[in-house]
Design an enzyme around this catalytic site. Structure first.
Site, PDB file in Angstrom:
ATOM      1  N   LYS A  15       0.828  -1.212   0.000  1.00 28.36           N
ATOM      2  CA  LYS A  15       0.000   0.000   0.000  1.00 28.36           C
ATOM      3  C   LYS A  15       0.863   1.264   0.000  1.00 28.36           C
ATOM      4  O   LYS A  15       0.588   2.208  -0.732  1.00 28.36           O
ATOM      5  CB  LYS A  15      -0.938   0.018   1.223  1.00 28.36           C
ATOM      6  CG  LYS A  15      -1.858  -1.191   1.308  1.00 28.36           C
ATOM      7  CD  LYS A  15      -2.847  -1.072   2.463  1.00 28.36           C
ATOM      8  CE  LYS A  15      -2.234  -1.083   3.846  1.00 28.36           C
ATOM      9  NZ  LYS A  15      -1.669  -2.391   4.270  1.00 28.36           N
ATOM     10  N   ARG A  90      -9.216   0.949   9.380  1.00 33.65           N
ATOM     11  CA  ARG A  90      -8.858  -0.430   9.719  1.00 33.65           C
ATOM     12  C   ARG A  90      -9.932  -1.132  10.528  1.00 33.65           C
ATOM     13  O   ARG A  90      -9.747  -2.310  10.873  1.00 33.65           O
ATOM     14  CB  ARG A  90      -7.568  -0.402  10.535  1.00 33.65           C
ATOM     15  CG  ARG A  90      -6.336  -0.890   9.763  1.00 33.65           C
ATOM     16  CD  ARG A  90      -5.201  -0.813  10.729  1.00 33.65           C
ATOM     17  NE  ARG A  90      -3.996  -1.488  10.417  1.00 33.65           N
ATOM     18  CZ  ARG A  90      -2.934  -0.918   9.844  1.00 33.65           C
ATOM     19  NH1 ARG A  90      -2.982   0.297   9.402  1.00 33.65           N
ATOM     20  NH2 ARG A  90      -1.818  -1.619   9.723  1.00 33.65           N
ATOM     21  N   ARG A 129      11.353  -6.364   4.490  1.00 30.44           N
ATOM     22  CA  ARG A 129      11.250  -4.956   4.898  1.00 30.44           C
ATOM     23  C   ARG A 129      11.928  -4.750   6.255  1.00 30.44           C
ATOM     24  O   ARG A 129      12.526  -3.699   6.501  1.00 30.44           O
ATOM     25  CB  ARG A 129       9.773  -4.543   4.970  1.00 30.44           C
ATOM     26  CG  ARG A 129       9.591  -3.078   5.306  1.00 30.44           C
ATOM     27  CD  ARG A 129       8.156  -2.639   5.148  1.00 30.44           C
ATOM     28  NE  ARG A 129       7.323  -3.060   6.253  1.00 30.44           N
ATOM     29  CZ  ARG A 129       5.999  -2.890   6.308  1.00 30.44           C
ATOM     30  NH1 ARG A 129       5.366  -2.338   5.298  1.00 30.44           N
ATOM     31  NH2 ARG A 129       5.298  -3.286   7.343  1.00 30.44           N
ATOM     32  N   ARG A 135      11.788  -1.913  11.053  1.00 27.35           N
ATOM     33  CA  ARG A 135      10.575  -1.648  11.839  1.00 27.35           C
ATOM     34  C   ARG A 135      10.430  -2.654  12.962  1.00 27.35           C
ATOM     35  O   ARG A 135      10.595  -3.851  12.751  1.00 27.35           O
ATOM     36  CB  ARG A 135       9.336  -1.704  10.928  1.00 27.35           C
ATOM     37  CG  ARG A 135       8.988  -0.338  10.380  1.00 27.35           C
ATOM     38  CD  ARG A 135       7.824  -0.409   9.453  1.00 27.35           C
ATOM     39  NE  ARG A 135       6.614  -0.958  10.065  1.00 27.35           N
ATOM     40  CZ  ARG A 135       5.412  -0.831   9.503  1.00 27.35           C
ATOM     41  NH1 ARG A 135       5.276  -0.195   8.380  1.00 27.35           N
ATOM     42  NH2 ARG A 135       4.364  -1.360  10.098  1.00 27.35           N
ATOM     43  N   ARG A 146      -0.336  -9.266  13.427  1.00 27.68           N
ATOM     44  CA  ARG A 146      -0.936  -8.213  12.595  1.00 27.68           C
ATOM     45  C   ARG A 146      -1.833  -8.807  11.528  1.00 27.68           C
ATOM     46  O   ARG A 146      -2.864  -8.227  11.182  1.00 27.68           O
ATOM     47  CB  ARG A 146       0.170  -7.335  12.000  1.00 27.68           C
ATOM     48  CG  ARG A 146       0.762  -6.397  13.061  1.00 27.68           C
ATOM     49  CD  ARG A 146       2.144  -5.908  12.703  1.00 27.68           C
ATOM     50  NE  ARG A 146       2.152  -5.137  11.496  1.00 27.68           N
ATOM     51  CZ  ARG A 146       3.186  -5.113  10.640  1.00 27.68           C
ATOM     52  NH1 ARG A 146       4.259  -5.853  10.861  1.00 27.68           N
ATOM     53  NH2 ARG A 146       3.120  -4.367   9.575  1.00 27.68           N
TER      54      ARG A 146
END
Ligand code: AMP
Length: 194
Positions: A15, A90, A129, A135, A146
């Site tokens: 996204k 969300r 990532r 992160r 998640r």
């Protein structure tokens, strides 16, 4: 005509990457609640303090917190050509709040583009990532948490916009360019139909 898009999909669907390309092409403002929250955490604000442990656990922060952040941003940029919402809404209450905030300003969601990617690929992308961006919520256990939250709390948002006849699906697998082209085809159709 204003163009207000939601890029919808699980963590790792792409996204953020796609948003960056679309804002340039269509002149839109990018609103990522994840980016806004990470900026709050970094700044050490009270809001950031409150959000940090939830983000680190892979849980959602309270609806009211993100709705307020979005409300402020809508005010700041309402004169522009429109918005790309990324990672928001969300939950169904967030979607209802967004619809109401836009309606107050004479706007609405033009389309919701759902990017479909299977779970094995998502996990792989998120782990990659983690190496690149570091992160704190991109670890295997947190990724799993998640994805569970996505299924339980976020997927109903797709139904909400399906009922409003605003939902479009694109295949989220392939090269970044291929996926951008699929999304652009949807947006251009929506613009033409308006
Ligand atoms: P993201 O960068 O979109 O993956 O978001 C990272 C984390 O920020 C999420 O796992 C949540 O903890 C929090 N977050 C981001 N957007 C929202 C939202 N719309 N509602 C609740 N929590 C959010």
């Amino acid at each position: 005509m204003k163009l207000n898009l939601i890029l919808f999909g699980p963590p790792g669907a792409g996204k953020g990457t796609q948003s960056q390309r679309l804002i340039e092409q269509y002149g839109l403002v990018h609103l990522s609640t994840g980016d806004l929250l990470r900026a709050e955490v970094k700044s050490g604000s009270a809001l950031g303090e409150q959000a940090k442990s939830l983000i680190d656990a892979g849980k959602l922060v309270p609806d009211q917190m993100v709705i307020q952040m979005i409300d402020q941003k809508l005010e700041q940029h309402s004169a522009g050509r429109g918005f790309i919402f990324d990672g928001f809404p969300r939950t169904v209450p967030q979607a209802e709040a967004l619809d109401a905030l836009l309606a107050q300003k004479g706007m609405e969601i033009s389309c919701v583009i759902r990017m479909e990617v299977d779970e094995a690929e998502l996990t792989q992308r998120l782990l990659k990532r983690a190496e690149l961006e570091g992160r704190t919520d991109d670890t295997p256990e947190k990724i799993k948490a998640r994805l569970e939250v996505y299924k339980a709390e976020t997927l109903p948002v797709a139904d909400h916009y399906h009922q409003l006849d605003r939902l479009y699906q694109v295949d989220g697998k392939g090269s970044v360019d291929e996926i951008t082209a699929r999304i652009q085809a949807v947006i251009d159709r929506v613009i033409q139909a308006a």
